[in-house]
Design an enzyme around this catalytic site. Structure first.
Site, PDB file in Angstrom:
ATOM      1  N   SER A  79      38.443  37.528  35.174  1.00 27.30           N
ATOM      2  CA  SER A  79      39.248  36.354  35.516  1.00 27.30           C
ATOM      3  C   SER A  79      38.425  35.266  36.199  1.00 27.30           C
ATOM      4  O   SER A  79      38.843  34.101  36.216  1.00 27.30           O
ATOM      5  CB  SER A  79      40.420  36.743  36.419  1.00 27.30           C
ATOM      6  OG  SER A  79      41.354  37.498  35.702  1.00 27.30           O
ATOM      7  N   THR A 132      41.365  33.530  39.735  1.00 25.88           N
ATOM      8  CA  THR A 132      41.889  32.398  38.952  1.00 25.88           C
ATOM      9  C   THR A 132      42.172  31.180  39.835  1.00 25.88           C
ATOM     10  O   THR A 132      41.666  30.091  39.553  1.00 25.88           O
ATOM     11  CB  THR A 132      43.143  32.809  38.154  1.00 25.88           C
ATOM     12  OG1 THR A 132      42.874  34.032  37.476  1.00 25.88           O
ATOM     13  CG2 THR A 132      43.544  31.730  37.173  1.00 25.88           C
ATOM     14  N   GLU A 246      49.933  30.193  38.393  1.00 23.51           N
ATOM     15  CA  GLU A 246      49.472  31.430  37.756  1.00 23.51           C
ATOM     16  C   GLU A 246      50.515  32.547  37.871  1.00 23.51           C
ATOM     17  O   GLU A 246      50.965  32.871  38.967  1.00 23.51           O
ATOM     18  CB  GLU A 246      48.167  31.924  38.398  1.00 23.51           C
ATOM     19  CG  GLU A 246      47.624  33.139  37.637  1.00 23.51           C
ATOM     20  CD  GLU A 246      46.487  33.858  38.343  1.00 23.51           C
ATOM     21  OE1 GLU A 246      45.668  34.466  37.640  1.00 23.51           O
ATOM     22  OE2 GLU A 246      46.426  33.851  39.584  1.00 23.51           O
ATOM     23  N   HIS A 255      46.777  46.451  33.499  1.00 28.07           N
ATOM     24  CA  HIS A 255      45.749  47.414  33.932  1.00 28.07           C
ATOM     25  C   HIS A 255      46.382  48.784  34.177  1.00 28.07           C
ATOM     26  O   HIS A 255      45.758  49.810  33.945  1.00 28.07           O
ATOM     27  CB  HIS A 255      45.075  46.935  35.226  1.00 28.07           C
ATOM     28  CG  HIS A 255      44.013  45.901  35.018  1.00 28.07           C
ATOM     29  ND1 HIS A 255      42.816  46.179  34.386  1.00 28.07           N
ATOM     30  CD2 HIS A 255      43.955  44.594  35.360  1.00 28.07           C
ATOM     31  CE1 HIS A 255      42.071  45.068  34.350  1.00 28.07           C
ATOM     32  NE2 HIS A 255      42.750  44.091  34.934  1.00 28.07           N
ATOM     33  N   ASP A 293      44.096  33.606  30.719  1.00 25.42           N
ATOM     34  CA  ASP A 293      42.646  33.620  30.916  1.00 25.42           C
ATOM     35  C   ASP A 293      41.979  34.645  29.993  1.00 25.42           C
ATOM     36  O   ASP A 293      40.833  34.507  29.617  1.00 25.42           O
ATOM     37  CB  ASP A 293      42.291  33.866  32.385  1.00 25.42           C
ATOM     38  CG  ASP A 293      42.971  35.089  32.975  1.00 25.42           C
ATOM     39  OD1 ASP A 293      43.820  35.713  32.291  1.00 25.42           O
ATOM     40  OD2 ASP A 293      42.630  35.438  34.119  1.00 25.42           O
TER      41      ASP A 293
END
Ligand SMILES: [Zn+2]
Length: 360
Positions: A79, A132, A246, A255, A293
């Protein structure tokens, strides 16, 4: 039809003026740039499935494009490198934030916007020092140096900062956090309610959680986005504003290979996109850009039964990795200037195009 006509008009105007004007239509005054961290096309497709193909905010886009997320030193980005590409228009190495591969700093689009008199802000669901958001104000080769990033945030030019991360301020400034933030010219608030009640005239540092804002943050991101727009529109005045929002935890849920949790994060992010697009529909000088991203998890939407030819057999959400993937990611565009961003591009090219629009 309206879109086609406007593009044609823009082209005519370019011919008439004999210039290579970037954009012949209405100038873009405001940009709302929404980044779904780890949001692949499969994440968007998953939301179509769980919403039984009812139109979502993604279906309302005026234009779409694709971008390649690889970094300067890895075919699979992190990121930091992808955030830097989107924020500055430069590809860099994984873990690098706001700097080229040689370590030299590059201006972010929010820093550029500030030089052009615009108000600027960031709203996230993770800590405000995360990779980010940091790509929009920090310049450092190691994304994990959170204390140094906190110091850079304090002296940043951002007008509005909303997210988690209070514990990192406490770690750096111990009992002195309120004074440090006040001296930096920010009004500190600690909850979403306090943020919503705050004056639109002051710079705001809203640290609404010690760490991340939380996986079940409900409509936090939509509410914070709405208030950030109000503040930035007030502070930016005739010059306008640039806001980065974001949906930070879409990545974390991927993840963890947790499809249900990723759906909740996607819903929160989509709520923020709806707020941004509604603003753009009411303010036709506003461009909304939604992208990711990178993709996380290698999410696949596969038939639950290999014999899917006969009838509906259900769809399974399967993950190929607990890391990131090299897939291209989508770009959705809404409002003023949506036709300026087209086709298949590098992630850095999107950052460069946004900077050109800001600098015009
Ligand atoms: Zn990740």
């Amino acid at each position: 039809m309206k879109q086609t006509f406007r593009s044609f008009y823009a082209l005519l105007l370019c011919f008439a003026l004999g210039t290579s004007t970037l954009y012949g239509g209405e100038p873009v005054k405001n940009i709302i740039f929404l980044i779904g961290d780890g949001m692949g096309l499969s994440s968007v497709s998953m939301m179509q499935l769980v919403n039984e193909y009812r139109p979502t905010i993604f279906d309302e886009a005026d234009n779409i494009a694709l971008q390649k997320s690889y970094s300067a030193d890895n075919r699979v980005t992190d990121s930091a490198a992808s955030g830097t590409a989107l924020a500055t228009g430069h590809k860099t190495n994984n873990t690098y934030i706001g700097v080229r591969p040689d370590g030299s700093a590059v201006e972010s689009l929010t820093e550029l916007a500030k030089r052009h008199g615009k108000a600027t802000g960031i709203v996230v669901t993770t800590v405000v020092q995360h990779a980010t958001p940091a790509a929009f104000y920090a310049h450092i080769t190691n994304r994990h140096e959170y204390i140094a990033i906190t110091e850079q945030l304090v002296v940043s030019t951002l007008d509005v900062v909303v997210g988690g991360g209070m514990s990192l301020f406490n770690e750096r400034y111990s009992g002195d956090v309120e004074r440090v933030i006040a001296d930096a010219g920010y009004h500190l608030v600690r909850t979403t309610e306090e943020l919503e009640a705050a004056s639109c005239d002051s710079r705001i540092m809203a640290l609404v959680a010690d760490k991340e804002v939380g996986a079940d943050s409900g409509d936090y991101l939509a509410r914070a986005t709405r208030k950030a727009i109000d503040i930035l529109a007030t502070r930016g005045g005739d010059e306008g504003f640039v806001l980065m929002v974001e949906g930070s935890l879409i990545d974390g849920m991927a993840h963890g290979n947790d499809a249900l949790a990723q759906q909740r994060e996607m819903e929160g992010f989509m709520g923020a996109i709806e707020v941004a697009v509604e603003y753009a529909r009411n303010h036709p000088d506003t461009l909304v850009v939604v992208t990711a991203d990178h993709e996380t998890g290698g999410l696949a939407l596969v038939s639950a039964n290999s014999d899917f030819n006969l009838s509906e057999q259900g769809v399974e959400f399967r993950w190929a990795t607990d890391g990131h993937s090299a897939q291209m990611v989508p770009i959705y565009l809404y409002g003023c200037g949506a036709e300026l961003i087209n086709g298949i591009m590098e992630n850095a090219e999107l950052g460069t195009k946004l900077k050109a629009i800001i600098a015009e």
